[in-house]
Design a protein around this motif. Structure first.
Motif, PDB file in Angstrom:
ATOM      1  N   ALA A  39       0.838  -1.193   0.000  1.00 37.00           N
ATOM      2  CA  ALA A  39       0.000   0.000   0.000  1.00 37.00           C
ATOM      3  C   ALA A  39       0.876   1.247   0.000  1.00 37.00           C
ATOM      4  N   ILE A  40       0.294   2.330  -0.457  1.00 34.05           N
ATOM      5  CA  ILE A  40       0.923   3.642  -0.402  1.00 34.05           C
ATOM      6  C   ILE A  40      -0.039   4.546   0.355  1.00 34.05           C
ATOM      7  N   ARG A  41       0.423   5.061   1.463  1.00 38.12           N
ATOM      8  CA  ARG A  41      -0.397   5.961   2.282  1.00 38.12           C
ATOM      9  C   ARG A  41       0.068   7.383   2.022  1.00 38.12           C
ATOM     10  N   SER A  42      -0.875   8.275   1.787  1.00 32.51           N
ATOM     11  CA  SER A  42      -0.508   9.656   1.468  1.00 32.51           C
ATOM     12  C   SER A  42      -1.603  10.608   1.925  1.00 32.51           C
ATOM     13  N   ASP A  43      -1.275  11.893   1.787  1.00 32.44           N
ATOM     14  CA  ASP A  43      -2.295  12.899   2.026  1.00 32.44           C
ATOM     15  C   ASP A  43      -3.201  12.958   0.801  1.00 32.44           C
ATOM     16  N   ASN A  44      -3.970  14.002   0.656  1.00 30.70           N
ATOM     17  CA  ASN A  44      -4.921  14.098  -0.449  1.00 30.70           C
ATOM     18  C   ASN A  44      -4.484  15.112  -1.492  1.00 30.70           C
ATOM     19  N   GLY A  45      -3.183  15.321  -1.632  1.00 28.88           N
ATOM     20  CA  GLY A  45      -2.672  16.272  -2.597  1.00 28.88           C
ATOM     21  C   GLY A  45      -3.023  15.866  -4.017  1.00 28.88           C
TER      22      GLY A  45
END
Length: 176
Positions: A39-45
């Protein structure tokens, strides 16, 4: 991009903008070296919520997990990393140009990964921890850090835009 298990900084892209195609290209380079994350976890940019990025994740069979807007604590590793990057590199450095910024930030990344022990990694550097975690004979000595929330096996890469470069050197006569 930071591996949430080993705390390694896998990439620090430095440029005037980072569109989603640039992000996926950097991720593909990392995957060539280390394999694909679960998985890749990120903000909502916009670079990680674009149709291109989401389609790329589906194609590669990687879960794209976005934190809730306004909840940076859901991606605490990257927030901590960004704070260190800002305090130890960006706020204390003057950059002549983009190439100088890339060189100085790459040197900081090398120091962060190879010379700096982390208490969460039993005071090993991220590179040493990753090397031991990859070697079956050395893993018995390691205590696995707590997996990130939502990833029971700890396989995740955290992606977030790095703090913006805010300082530049004053322009001097004769320099371009």
């Amino acid at each position: 991009m930071v591996d949430s298990y080993t705390r390694e900084c896998l990439a620090l892209e430095v440029d005037t903008s980072l569109p989603s195609r640039r992000v996926t290209r950097a991720l593909a380079e990392i995957m060539d070296r280390r394999g694909a994350p679960v998985a890749i976890r990120s903000d909502n940019g916009p670079e990680v919520s674009s149709r291109h990025f989401l389609a790329w994740c589906i194609e590669k069979r990687i879960d794209a997990v976005h934190i809730q807007p306004g909840k940076p604590t859901q991606n605490a590793h990257i927030e901590s990393f960004n704070g260190r990057l800002r305090d130890e590199c960006l706020n204390v450095s003057w950059f002549w140009n983009l190439f100088d910024a890339r060189a100085q930030i790459a040197a900081w990344r090398e120091d962060y990964n190879s010379r700096r022990p982390h208490s969460a990694l039993r005071y090993l550097t991220p590179e040493e921890f990753a090397r031991r975690a990859a070697s079956p004979s050395l893993t018995s000595n390691l205590t696995r850090p707590a997996p990130p929330q939502g990833f029971p096996d700890g396989s995740a890469v955290a992606v977030a835009p790095a703090p913006a470069l805010t300082q530049t050197r004053p322009r001097e006569e004769g320099l371009i």
